[in-house]
Motif scaffolding. Sequence first.
Motif, mmCIF file in Angstrom:
data_model
loop_
_atom_site.group_PDB
_atom_site.id
_atom_site.type_symbol
_atom_site.label_atom_id
_atom_site.label_comp_id
_atom_site.label_asym_id
_atom_site.label_seq_id
_atom_site.Cartn_x
_atom_site.Cartn_y
_atom_site.Cartn_z
ATOM 1 N N ASP A 1 -1.738 4.833 5.940
ATOM 2 C CA ASP A 1 -1.972 4.221 4.618
ATOM 3 C C ASP A 1 -2.874 5.082 3.743
ATOM 4 N N SER A 2 -2.796 6.377 3.885
ATOM 5 C CA SER A 2 -3.599 7.278 3.057
ATOM 6 C C SER A 2 -2.837 8.583 2.885
ATOM 7 N N GLY A 3 -3.409 9.470 2.092
ATOM 8 C CA GLY A 3 -2.813 10.783 1.886
ATOM 9 C C GLY A 3 -3.555 11.886 2.603
ATOM 10 N N MET A 4 -4.307 11.559 3.654
ATOM 11 C CA MET A 4 -5.147 12.515 4.365
ATOM 12 C C MET A 4 -4.464 12.980 5.633
ATOM 13 N N LEU A 5 -4.520 14.304 5.884
ATOM 14 C CA LEU A 5 -4.011 14.925 7.101
ATOM 15 C C LEU A 5 -5.128 15.756 7.728
ATOM 16 N N LEU B 1 1.022 10.884 -1.677
ATOM 17 C CA LEU B 1 1.328 10.252 -0.399
ATOM 18 C C LEU B 1 0.564 8.953 -0.220
ATOM 19 N N GLY B 2 -0.625 8.874 -0.768
ATOM 20 C CA GLY B 2 -1.431 7.669 -0.661
ATOM 21 C C GLY B 2 -2.844 7.942 -1.144
ATOM 22 N N PRO B 3 -3.632 6.890 -1.284
ATOM 23 C CA PRO B 3 -5.030 7.084 -1.730
ATOM 24 C C PRO B 3 -5.878 7.694 -0.635
ATOM 25 N N ALA B 4 -7.081 8.090 -1.013
ATOM 26 C CA ALA B 4 -8.021 8.628 -0.044
ATOM 27 C C ALA B 4 -8.519 7.509 0.871
ATOM 28 N N PRO B 5 -8.869 7.816 2.111
ATOM 29 C CA PRO B 5 -9.425 6.779 3.001
ATOM 30 C C PRO B 5 -10.711 6.183 2.440
ATOM 31 N N ARG B 6 -11.111 5.060 3.020
ATOM 32 C CA ARG B 6 -12.303 4.365 2.523
ATOM 33 C C ARG B 6 -13.552 5.217 2.669
ATOM 34 N N TRP B 7 -13.629 6.009 3.722
ATOM 35 C CA TRP B 7 -14.853 6.766 3.971
ATOM 36 C C TRP B 7 -14.967 8.000 3.087
ATOM 37 N N SER C 1 0.799 -1.216 0.000
ATOM 38 C CA SER C 1 0.000 0.000 0.000
ATOM 39 C C SER C 1 0.830 1.263 0.000
ATOM 40 N N SER C 2 2.144 1.137 -0.059
ATOM 41 C CA SER C 2 3.002 2.315 -0.025
ATOM 42 C C SER C 2 3.051 2.970 -1.384
ATOM 43 N N SER C 3 3.293 4.268 -1.358
ATOM 44 C CA SER C 3 3.428 5.034 -2.593
ATOM 45 C C SER C 3 4.899 5.267 -2.870
ATOM 46 N N ASN C 4 5.163 5.783 -4.037
ATOM 47 C CA ASN C 4 6.539 6.001 -4.454
ATOM 48 C C ASN C 4 7.198 7.077 -3.609
ATOM 49 N N GLY C 5 8.256 6.721 -2.913
ATOM 50 C CA GLY C 5 9.010 7.695 -2.128
ATOM 51 C C GLY C 5 8.449 7.983 -0.754
ATOM 52 N N SER C 6 7.302 7.411 -0.363
ATOM 53 C CA SER C 6 6.715 7.715 0.940
ATOM 54 C C SER C 6 7.235 6.819 2.047
ATOM 55 N N GLU C 7 8.063 5.787 1.724
ATOM 56 C CA GLU C 7 8.577 4.919 2.772
ATOM 57 C C GLU C 7 9.560 5.639 3.680
ATOM 58 N N ALA D 1 -13.582 7.903 -0.406
ATOM 59 C CA ALA D 1 -12.910 7.432 -1.620
ATOM 60 C C ALA D 1 -13.245 8.282 -2.835
ATOM 61 N N PHE D 2 -14.304 9.070 -2.766
ATOM 62 C CA PHE D 2 -14.679 9.916 -3.912
ATOM 63 C C PHE D 2 -13.657 11.013 -4.183
ATOM 64 N N LEU D 3 -12.767 11.279 -3.231
ATOM 65 C CA LEU D 3 -11.764 12.322 -3.450
ATOM 66 C C LEU D 3 -10.799 11.943 -4.569
ATOM 67 N N ASP D 4 -10.548 10.645 -4.744
ATOM 68 C CA ASP D 4 -9.672 10.240 -5.844
ATOM 69 C C ASP D 4 -10.255 10.630 -7.196
ATOM 70 N N ASN D 5 -11.560 10.447 -7.359
ATOM 71 C CA ASN D 5 -12.196 10.830 -8.626
ATOM 72 C C ASN D 5 -12.188 12.342 -8.824
ATOM 73 N N LEU D 6 -12.425 13.102 -7.738
ATOM 74 C CA LEU D 6 -12.410 14.556 -7.857
ATOM 75 C C LEU D 6 -11.029 15.068 -8.243
ATOM 76 N N VAL D 7 -10.004 14.498 -7.647
ATOM 77 C CA VAL D 7 -8.642 14.926 -7.960
ATOM 78 C C VAL D 7 -8.295 14.575 -9.401
ATOM 79 N N GLU D 8 -8.739 13.410 -9.849
ATOM 80 C CA GLU D 8 -8.457 13.017 -11.223
ATOM 81 C C GLU D 8 -9.154 13.944 -12.217
ATOM 82 N N GLU D 9 -10.397 14.330 -11.929
ATOM 83 C CA GLU D 9 -11.112 15.250 -12.824
ATOM 84 C C GLU D 9 -10.468 16.631 -12.821
#
Length: 768
Positions: free
Chosen positions: A360-364, A381-387, A315-321, A389-397
């Motif tokens: 395991d997410s990119g949320m602060l 930093l990571g995907p949006a949390p499960r609760w 679940s890690s992203s590139n460079g976030s380890e 998850a629509f933020l990934d689609n908004l960011v992509e748009e």
Amino acid sequence: MKLSNQSTVPVYTIAGASTARPLPEWLARKRRRSLKRDPEFANRIELLQDFEFEEASACVRVSENGEWAMSTGTYKPQIHTHYLPHLSLSFARHTDTLNQTFILLSSDYTKSLHLQTDRSLEFHTAGGLHYRTRLPRYGRDLKFNKRTAEALVPVVGVNADGSGEVYRLNLELGRYMKAYEVNVGGDDFESLGGGALQGGIRTGAVNCAAIAEESHGLMAFGTSLSTVELWDSRSRNRVSVIGQPSSSLASDVDATPQITALEFHRSGLNFATGSSTGVVHTYDLRLPVPLLRKEHGYDYPIQTLKYLTPSSRSSSSNGSENLIMSADKRAIKLWNSEKGDHWTMIEPAVDLNCVEWLPDSGMLLTANEGRQQHAFFIPQLGPAPRWCAFLDNLVEEMAEDTEDPHAFNTTQQGAGEVYDNYKFLDMKQLREFSLDHLIGQTNLLRPYMHGYFVAQKLYEQARLLANPDMAEQARQKSIQQRITKERESRIRGNKKVTVKVNRRYAEKLAAREEANERRKAERVLRQGGDEPHEVNVADAEMANEEAEVVPKKKTERLLDDARFKSMFEEEDFAIDEQSREFVMHNPSTNAEAAPRKRGLTAVEGDELDERKGSSGEDDDDSADEDAAADAAALRARQQGKRRDNDAEDPRKRIGSTSYKKGAGGKTSQSRPTQDPQMRVSSSNTAFKKQKDRQSKSFGDLASDLPAKQRASDARANWGNSVGEKEVTFAPSKPPKQRPQQEINADAGRDRARGKDRRSASGNVFRRM
């Protein structure tokens, strides 16, 4: 939802003062309704409802299961608990005093321990306050050791032996244990940190604590002397002391930096310290000197330190380890813990008090001095949390929208990517770039649905190796696009219709469109430009006439409509202008069309046979050659006669009666022979004469006829298109008259019956 910084690592502000203006409670309800027209207020995103406090927030924590978020704030002192799957506030609870910090003891919100500013510890459950206990001295931090079930409270001041203390409250036994004694300078005025009596100006203190829960279990305590002491909970003894780095030593006691933040790495070998001067040091437990020194840049105390290590490697992203997060009251910075390279930063508009990272997410999430709490999202930093998850689609748009000023767009980023540092490739594309041999052999390819995610740098290198001339081709394509754009922007003259088929129809449509535009321009000039004006009756009538003559807009735009594109390109849709149907629908084009060949009528055939019989002395060859010429001459003569009759009077046509008269023989033989006369007539002239005749009365038309024609028409029984009809009166015998005596007798009998007798029928209206 705004893009906070347009760098290689974008940061989106989901909630906070920079995304939507807060509404005060005293604002009138009518004023609130008017805000629906405000674009900033209407386009806001409320990630969590009521994620705010009246004045400020002090601390925020997320439960272990990731479904609950608890935060404390003021004023009045209260606790807010949000249920994240519902994105709403679950409950709010008030306390007696301000909260300094707190920890969650269970995997959800049901058990929490709060350190208050009045030297008290409060245990809260789902039902409310469970228990409260007092501390001898003011606490600075609060930690929970799961291995010993002890709550650790570093405090200010020294005990009777001149040492600082870390209180131990055993939750299993329900009592205080012997405290850990930490050196904070003593109570004399000669040693470093002297005069550390409780209540003094330079009172020594244990400021912070950290526990390596996932590794060896050592505890670290940071002091006001800029030292870090490591303790083992099993032996309850000091293991090691890490002194102040030589680079930060100062002769002045007031300038001595203090340790304000501590954090262990998951491996347990590395840990980081933050000082009151905004300097972060990273250490290895096997070395006595720091590995890296990183200045935060604002000279404010470091409040939060966190190694952003994912829980699983997949679940890690590139460079976030290897990232570490450090935060003071001005900014949040993310940087590489090994090299110290800057990764990204967040600088909100208000001062920060606490920062919480959702694993395991990119949320602060932050607790700050503003009314609204902040929420930041970092896609790399990571995907949006499960609760959420629509933020990934908004960011992509937003990343694909080139017109959005808050969108993240770079020259190396392609549309349709899920993350900025990855490129999605299917199996066909992997074979084209010769990357299919890496499947199942390395972590460079991350499987997802029907393809794989490849690092952006690896994708660029593979694409360059597969096509070395790619850069030159891209350059030529860019140049050609610029040239095409400049050519299209030039001022052009008259429009030229370029179609493959139906050119005349396309030119007709173009001419009609130009006429409409010219008419519209003349009307605008006649009205005095685009200024508002009063429409007079003449302009209104002219506009109505134009609307009746001009077809609809859809018909005018046939050339630009993609649905009718094939009508002007394919030969199957070509209009046959020589066909009979086209001539009937377009009578004005009949003169240009070729004459249509037809057969001979019965009269023409009889006359042609008579002529052939009279020339029987000629040979057969000359008769065959002259047959076609005679037929053409006869047809021309008949057409000339018919045109003459139509031009003089439409009623002078061959009817049933006149045809039978001519067929008798005498009339046709006595008619003199005339040469064919060619006359030019058009449908417009005939239609005009037809219209003139319709406007005249029956008497006028009858008076215009010659006497001979009127006599012959009176004997004939026919009608024409004008509407005349012959009425015939047939003579009949007069009725036989009855004697006057019988008539009088019948009349007397009827009158007597009507006076003296009633009818036997019940219908009184029968004889009426």
